[in-house]
Design a protein around this motif. Structure first.
Motif, mmCIF file in Angstrom:
data_model
loop_
_atom_site.group_PDB
_atom_site.id
_atom_site.type_symbol
_atom_site.label_atom_id
_atom_site.label_comp_id
_atom_site.label_asym_id
_atom_site.label_seq_id
_atom_site.Cartn_x
_atom_site.Cartn_y
_atom_site.Cartn_z
ATOM 1 N N GLN A 137 0.812 -1.215 0.000
ATOM 2 C CA GLN A 137 0.000 0.000 0.000
ATOM 3 C C GLN A 137 0.845 1.263 0.000
ATOM 4 O OE1 GLN A 137 -2.695 -0.470 3.301
ATOM 5 N NE2 GLN A 137 -4.067 -1.769 2.127
ATOM 6 N N GLY A 138 2.108 1.136 0.375
ATOM 7 C CA GLY A 138 2.969 2.306 0.443
ATOM 8 C C GLY A 138 3.575 2.700 -0.886
ATOM 9 N N ILE A 172 1.104 2.218 -8.396
ATOM 10 C CA ILE A 172 0.624 0.878 -8.721
ATOM 11 C C ILE A 172 -0.890 0.847 -8.556
ATOM 12 C CG2 ILE A 172 2.797 -0.246 -8.124
ATOM 13 C CD1 ILE A 172 1.512 -1.277 -5.582
ATOM 14 N N SER A 173 -1.514 0.017 -9.353
ATOM 15 C CA SER A 173 -2.974 -0.032 -9.348
ATOM 16 C C SER A 173 -3.503 -0.795 -8.136
ATOM 17 C CB SER A 173 -3.475 -0.700 -10.631
ATOM 18 O OG SER A 173 -3.169 -2.079 -10.609
ATOM 19 N N GLN A 174 -4.773 -0.625 -7.896
ATOM 20 C CA GLN A 174 -5.436 -1.340 -6.802
ATOM 21 C C GLN A 174 -5.355 -2.845 -7.030
ATOM 22 O OE1 GLN A 174 -6.495 0.099 -4.068
ATOM 23 N NE2 GLN A 174 -7.237 -1.775 -3.116
ATOM 24 N N ASN A 175 -5.446 -3.274 -8.286
ATOM 25 C CA ASN A 175 -5.343 -4.704 -8.594
ATOM 26 C C ASN A 175 -3.971 -5.253 -8.227
ATOM 27 O OD1 ASN A 175 -7.952 -4.879 -9.528
ATOM 28 N ND2 ASN A 175 -7.394 -4.618 -11.678
ATOM 29 N N GLU A 176 -2.921 -4.464 -8.464
ATOM 30 C CA GLU A 176 -1.574 -4.895 -8.103
ATOM 31 C C GLU A 176 -1.409 -4.989 -6.591
ATOM 32 O OE1 GLU A 176 1.305 -3.327 -11.646
ATOM 33 O OE2 GLU A 176 0.379 -1.800 -10.360
ATOM 34 N N VAL A 177 -1.996 -4.055 -5.866
ATOM 35 C CA VAL A 177 -1.953 -4.090 -4.403
ATOM 36 C C VAL A 177 -2.631 -5.359 -3.906
ATOM 37 C CG1 VAL A 177 -2.815 -2.980 -2.298
ATOM 38 C CG2 VAL A 177 -1.811 -1.588 -4.111
ATOM 39 N N ILE A 178 -3.806 -5.648 -4.442
ATOM 40 C CA ILE A 178 -4.553 -6.846 -4.050
ATOM 41 C C ILE A 178 -3.769 -8.100 -4.400
ATOM 42 C CG2 ILE A 178 -6.633 -8.207 -4.530
ATOM 43 C CD1 ILE A 178 -8.106 -5.481 -4.837
#
Length: 91
Positions: free
Chosen positions: A61-62, A66-72
């Motif tokens: 998250q930091g 990067i996209s939300q999909n990559e974070v997930i």
């Protein structure tokens, strides 16, 4: 790797190695070594795995850009690693 260390007679140095793994953010490896060398009482796996997930979440998250999909995807990867570790070491 734990098996190699055991065969080389490095069992006495394992508590120090596990501490180094923990401090460098390699909690899953630390759990593997602590199980292999009977150090589970000194290095309990649950807090180590929780710390691993917390670090993975904070890291994913930091990052900016990067996209939300990559974070997930990164968080799911961390969860899979923890689940695999639990399955390998369950009694």
């Amino acid at each position: 790797t734990p098996e190699l260390c055991l065969s080389l007679g490095l069992a006495a140095k394992m508590p120090g190695i596990v501490e180094i793994l923990v401090s460098s953010g390699k909690q899953i490896e630390a759990v593997n070594f602590s199980h292999a060398f009977g150090l589970v009482d000194k290095f309990p796996p649950v807090p180590l795995l929780k710390a691993y997930l917390k670090d993975a979440k904070k890291t994913s998250q930091g990052k900016s850009g990067i996209s939300q999909n990559e974070v997930i995807a990164k968080e799911l990867s961390a969860l899979r690693a923890v689940i695999k570790c639990i399955e390998e070491h369950k009694p």
